[in-house]
Structure formats: structure tokens, C-alpha cells
Enzyme design. Structure first.
Site, PDB file in Angstrom:
ATOM      1  N   ASP A 128       5.742   8.232   6.128  1.00 43.27           N
ATOM      2  CA  ASP A 128       5.703   8.428   4.681  1.00 43.27           C
ATOM      3  C   ASP A 128       6.898   7.751   4.019  1.00 43.27           C
ATOM      4  O   ASP A 128       8.049   7.987   4.395  1.00 43.27           O
ATOM      5  CB  ASP A 128       5.711   9.929   4.374  1.00 43.27           C
ATOM      6  CG  ASP A 128       5.697  10.237   2.893  1.00 43.27           C
ATOM      7  OD1 ASP A 128       5.031   9.493   2.137  1.00 43.27           O
ATOM      8  OD2 ASP A 128       6.339  11.209   2.483  1.00 43.27           O
TER       9      ASP A 128
ATOM     10  N   ASP B  55       3.540   6.177  -3.902  1.00 39.90           N
ATOM     11  CA  ASP B  55       3.486   7.291  -2.967  1.00 39.90           C
ATOM     12  C   ASP B  55       2.442   7.086  -1.876  1.00 39.90           C
ATOM     13  O   ASP B  55       1.243   7.151  -2.137  1.00 39.90           O
ATOM     14  CB  ASP B  55       3.170   8.572  -3.745  1.00 39.90           C
ATOM     15  CG  ASP B  55       3.341   9.824  -2.913  1.00 39.90           C
ATOM     16  OD1 ASP B  55       3.797   9.710  -1.757  1.00 39.90           O
ATOM     17  OD2 ASP B  55       3.028  10.912  -3.420  1.00 39.90           O
TER      18      ASP B  55
END
Length: 435
Positions: free
Chosen positions: A317, A108
């Protein structure tokens, strides 16, 4: 030679050997597989689901992930983003402890702390794989409350029983992880076959975790920009460099996405374009500056988001599927795209997507170019439209209040390199199945 001398000689040999591996990792770099959670190579793969169901699941997770970027989550006091493991798209295998204990965790770029569920578990969410037992590892060390390592993470407290540092991570959907902040040897497998170990890595040993986490995930590997992320902790070894090349989920190739570190992460050669990485709070996120998006020859200037109106107005992201944009700007973008497509529009079969067309063999889309500072990214049709059912293809951009996130569908088949020391992000069009 005395027993003490023998031990000292052995210890010296082990330390030197470890240093050699770290030096080799720094000089030569290393790479690991990055597995999409819906790939047949993923331990979470569900063969009963169709490829369209996998895509729909990823899109729904993307919307949910964006909804957790609340004002609270992006304050300067935030420990991590309001992002949970079920929203992550890519997994990586990591081993913790001595001997190494393998876990499968969400990779992540939108969070920092590395954490996994640990025994004894006061209250844990259901997990299929065995839990890590710190008592079985000879390299596990709790961090004391007085150490600087305890101060490296916000929202820590001190145990009244044994002066150990306790971490607390809570999320916008009431999910949470509490436990001991500790140091441990983290081992990353390499595509060369030789694992690379990093001793005394700060991580969270979660003894009380609950919420909407998946039973297939053992935890999270934070790849963000904060002090306790894997990237920051390895910064000296990898020279602050990491990169990834994401293979499309619909690819029929046997190739897997790769996560590269150190010299392996350098993005160079023909076609490379580079944009500044903007430093701002919270330092977890990787902020870029979006100036405009062009649809064919029509340029639509970007007026900003909740992250700012000028520098650092969008986050890149890897865990968000769609590219999400503020409502007003998205409305202009959608209108421009729709005006340049000669196909039959249909209602979206997937919530969160508003621009869809009949899936035909001759479906054509306009050239879409994303203009970051000093970097014009020309997206391929596979970056901008995706088939979500037998009948429908939909635009991979969506409205999301006032948030701006450059998602992973826009990043597919680009080698994307982060240099946290030079503060840059580089893009190179690539066939990631062959990377």
C-alpha cells in the site's frame, strides 16, 4: 455542405482526435507527478513545521490508517477500505469535466472510487479550493439506476426523483461520502506537457460528505484493483500497467515521485525481481505473499496475518507509511534487529514506534531482506530506520494487531510496477529523484 453534415464531420474529427490521444497514451505511455503531502511542492505544505514534524505526522497517519482495517472493512461486501483522505501520503492533480476543472486528490492504492466534492453541496466538509460544479461541464452525465455502470459499485441506490444512481461510501471512523455516480471526462497531466483525457470515466460527485477529511483535499483517486478504480477503468488503454517511484521525503533533490501508466510503467533491466499478485477478496487490495524476513543471516518465517496464512497474506500500500506486522511476528523481528545493533536504545518520541536509538553519525543497521514469493527485497538503511527527531532514529516497522501492510517507507527508492493483467508486481532498486 449542410449544418448537420458539418456537425457530423466535426464530431467525427473530435472522436478521431480523442482516439489518437488514447492510442498514443497506450503505445507510448505517460507519467504524472506524485506529490507527497508534506513536500514543499505540495499545496498542503506547512513551512512552519520541521521535517521531523512532517515525518511524525506521516507515522501517526499510518497508524490511524491501519486501525481502520477492521474485519468489516475487509469483508467481501466492502465498497472500499476503511481509509480516509487524511491518512493518504501522496497527492495527484487531476482535472474533471469539460472544460477541465483541476482538483488535488489523495492517490490511494487502498481504495477504488474516484470522487470529489460537488456543488450543490447539501452538507460538505470545509474545503479551501472551489467545488466542482457539474452544471458547468458539458461532458457530465449522471448514471441511470438500470445501467450496468451502476452495478459496478457496491452500496448504490436509486433516486426516486430522477432514476439516477446514488453511491454511498462510509468509513470506519464514521466519515462518509454520498452523492451521484456519474461519468465524466478525466484529464491527467503528463510530464511531457501534453495532457491525456479519458472520456466517460465513472466517478462520484459527492453532495454530502463529512468526517475527518482534510480541508486541503478535494477528494480521492482510487488506484486499487476494484472495477471502478482509475487503474481498472483505464486498463484497456494502459494494458493494465502502472508503476511509481517514491522519492524520500528527506531528499534534498528537486526530483519528484512519479506515477507511470502503460508502456511507461514497464519495469525492466538489471536488478528487477518479480512476485505474483494474488487475487482474493476484496479485489480493492493488492495482495502479495510474504514468506519471511531476514535480519543479516537470521531468517524469521512469516506465519500469516488476518489476510491469510499462505498466499496473499500481506497488502502492499502506497498510503501507509510504516510496514505493519502482526504482534507476535513483529516481536521476533524487533528482537532480532535489536540484537544486531550496537547503539544506545532510547524511548520513542513518537507513538507507535517501539525500537529507537540515539541518532549518531556512525549509527549502523543490519541488512534486512524481505522475502516475497520469488522475490527477495534487500532494503537499504533508509528503508528500515528513519530519523524522527534531532536525537532519535527509529525502526520503520511496527506491530499492528493481526494486520500486515507493506508500507511506503519500505518502498522508497524502488521502481515498483504493477501488471494487473499478468498479475505481478516488480521491484527495481532506483534513485527515484532521477527517475
Amino acid at each position: 455542405m449542410s449544418t448537420s453534415a458539418n456537425y457530423e464531420a466535426f464530431l467525427c474529427f473530435v472522436l478521431c482526435l480523442s482516439s489518437c490521444f488514447l492510442i498514443e497514451a497506450q503505445k507510448g505511455g505517460f507519467s504524472i507527478d506524485l506529490i507527497h503531502r508534506d513536500s514543499p511542492k505540495s499545496p498542503l505544505y506547512r513551512p512552519s513545521e520541521t521535517p521531523f514534524q512532517h515525518i511524525t505526522n506521516a507515522i501517526r497517519s499510518s497508524i490511524a490508517r491501519a486501525n481502520r482495517f477492521s474485519k468489516t472493512s475487509i469483508s467481501t461486501d466492502a465498497v472500499q477500505t476503511d481509509i480516509i483522505s487524511s491518512g493518504g501520503s501522496y497527492l495527484m492533480k487531476v482535472s474533471i469535466g469539460t472544460p477541465p476543472f483541476e482538483i488535488v486528490a489523495v492517490a490511494d492504492t487502498g481504495s477504488d472510487l474516484i470522487w470529489t466534492q460537488c456543488e450543490p453541496c447539501t452538507s460538505c466538509y470545509s474545503q479551501k479550493a472551489p467545488l466542482f460544479n457539474p452544471k458547468s461541464s458539458s461532458s457530465y452525465r449522471d448514471i441511470s439506476c438500470s445501467s450496468r455502470q451502476c452495478d459496478a459499485l457496491e452500496s448504490t441506490s436509486c433516486s426516486t426523483k430522477d432514476d439516477t444512481c446514488q453511491y454511498s461510501v462510509s468509513y470506519g471512523d464514521s466519515s462518509f461520502s454520498f452523492g451521484n455516480l456519474a461519468t465524466e471526462t478525466v484529464t491527467l497531466g503528463s510530464t511531457t506537457g501534453r495532457p491525456t483525457s479519458f472520456p466517460t470515466t465513472i466517478f462520484g460527485c459527492g453532495h454530502n460528505n463529512d468526517g475527518t477529511f482534510s480541508e486541503d483535499d478535494s477528494g480521492i483517486v482510487g488506484l486499487g484493483g476494484g472495477a471502478v478504480s482509475l487503474i481498472s477503468q483505464l486498463s484497456g488503454t494502459i494494458a493494465g500497467k502502472f508503476s511509481y517511484c517514491l522519492v524520500p521525503l528527506t531528499s534534498e533533490s528537486e526530483g519528484t515521485s512519479k506515477l507511470n501508466f502503460g508502456s511507461n510503467a514497464v519495469v525492466s533491466g538489471s536488478g528487477v525481481i518479480t512476485t505474483p499478485l494474488v487475487s482474493k477478496n476484496p479485489d480493492t487490495f493488492y495482495f502479495l505473499t510474504l514468506e519471511a524476513i531476514s535480519v543479516a543471516n537470521e531468517r524469521i518465517d512469516f506465519t500469516g496475518s488476518s489476510f491469510g496464512t499462505t498466499e496473499g497474506n500481506i497488502i502492499i500500500d502506497s498510503g501507509t507509511t510504516l510496514t505493519l506486522l502482526p504482534d507476535n511476528f513483529y516481536s521476533k523481528l524487533e528482537s532480532s534487529v535489536a540484537s544486531k545493533i550496537e547503539a544506545k536504545p532510547i524511548s520513542s518520541p513518537v507513538g507507535g514506534l517501539s525500537l529507537c536509538y540515539e541518532a549518531t553519525g556512525d549509527f549502523k543497521v543490519p541488512q534486512i531482506t524481505v522475502h516475497f514469493t520469488n522475490a527477495d527485497i534487500e532494503l537499504k538503511p533508509s528503508n528500515t530506520f528513519i530519523q524522527v527527531s534531532e536525537q532519535a532514529v527509529c525502526f520503520t516497522f511496527a506491530a499492528s494487531g493481526d494486520v500486515a501492510i507493506y508500507g511506503n517507507l519500505s518502498q522508497l527508492d524502488f521502481l515498483i510496477g504493477y501488471d494487473t493483467q499478468k498479475r505481478t508486481v516488480s521491484f527495481k532498486p532506483s534513485d527515484c529523484s532521477k527517475a
